[in-house]
Design a protein around this motif. Structure first.
Motif: not given
Length: 261
Positions: A147-161
């Motif tokens: 779920x986290x891998x699929x839905x976490x796309x940013x932290x703060x204003x940073x797009x993340x992998x």
């Protein structure tokens, strides 16, 4: 935690222990915070002798947020740890890093935690968050990994992998400063006095007020913490007790601690 919350948590733990023993499979709590772990340790020290073999585990040896794990008859602690490190079954590790390091803004622990909670996850689903310069390793319950891998796309204003990592591959650890302190005795009040530069009387008052938490022992002024035990004083900080290392010129016992920096 109030008395009602403690009773509920202890009832949940007894249920997990019963299921482990009757069905012979591994059972575990979700992640426990410092105060919860301290309260449970107090119960276990007095009432845990008849329970199945158990340990606290958070994905790596120094983990602060940990799960209480009950082991089935076919699994000992050493085998459990080795298996979890190579093929995690209930605690996984995620490596989170910016898609573009060049343009990444500085983010901290609160940003990572806020982004994860913003997905609708409860705090108990998330373990320690260990920060690097521009990335983080986050320990989570394995059932939430996809779920986290699929839905976490940013932290703060940073797009993340977000990538799965081996629990033992994280290069970061909580920051502690080793310190040698002379103490009158290996009692909790004496250790607190030396670690935080307060009087023993003040240390006793803080313990009796419920502001001191230990990961293995019951917080009493006369308690003798175990080697490797984490100790926290509300409003002051935390340290790890590493044991005796000698004697001072004045005849006091010298102990080694790792003080959170």
């Amino acid at each position: 935690m109030d008395e009602g919350e403690l009773d509920f948590l202890w009832g949940h733990i007894l249920d997990l222990a019963h299921r482990c023993e009757s069905r012979d499979f591994l059972t575990s709590t979700a992640f426990l915070g410092f105060s919860e772990r301290s309260a449970i340790s107090s119960f276990l020290s007095s009432k845990g002798k008849d329970l199945p073999p158990h340990l606290f585990y958070g994905g790596y040896a120094e983990a602060e947020r940990s799960c209480l794990v009950f082991l089935p008859s076919y699994l000992d602690e050493e085998t459990f740890r080795l298996t979890e490190e190579s093929c995690p079954s209930f605690i996984s590790c995620l490596h989170i890093y910016p898609k573009s390091e060049k343009f990444a803004l500085k983010v901290g622990h609160r940003d990572y935690l806020g982004s994860l909670l913003g997905l609708g996850l409860e705090r108990e689903r998330i373990g320690d968050i260990l920060l690097g310069e521009n990335d983080a390793y986050v320990y989570v319950l394995s059932e939430n990994l996809a779920f986290i891998r699929e839905n976490l796309v940013s932290v703060g204003r940073n797009p993340v992998r977000v990538e799965e990592a081996s629990p033992s591959s994280c290069p970061y650890r909580p920051k502690f400063l080793e310190k040698r302190i002379p103490v009158a005795s290996i009692r909790l009040d004496s250790l607190l006095s030396g670690a935080f530069l307060i009087s023993r009387e003040e240390a006793k008052r803080q313990i009796e007020a419920g502001n001191v938490f230990l990961t293995e022992s019951k917080p009493k002024p006369e308690s003798c913490p175990k080697q490797g035990e984490h100790i926290s004083l509300k409003g002051k900080g935390k340290f790890v007790y590493l044991g005796e290392v000698g004697t001072s010129r004045k005849g006091k016992t010298v102990v080694l601690i790792k003080l959170a920096s």
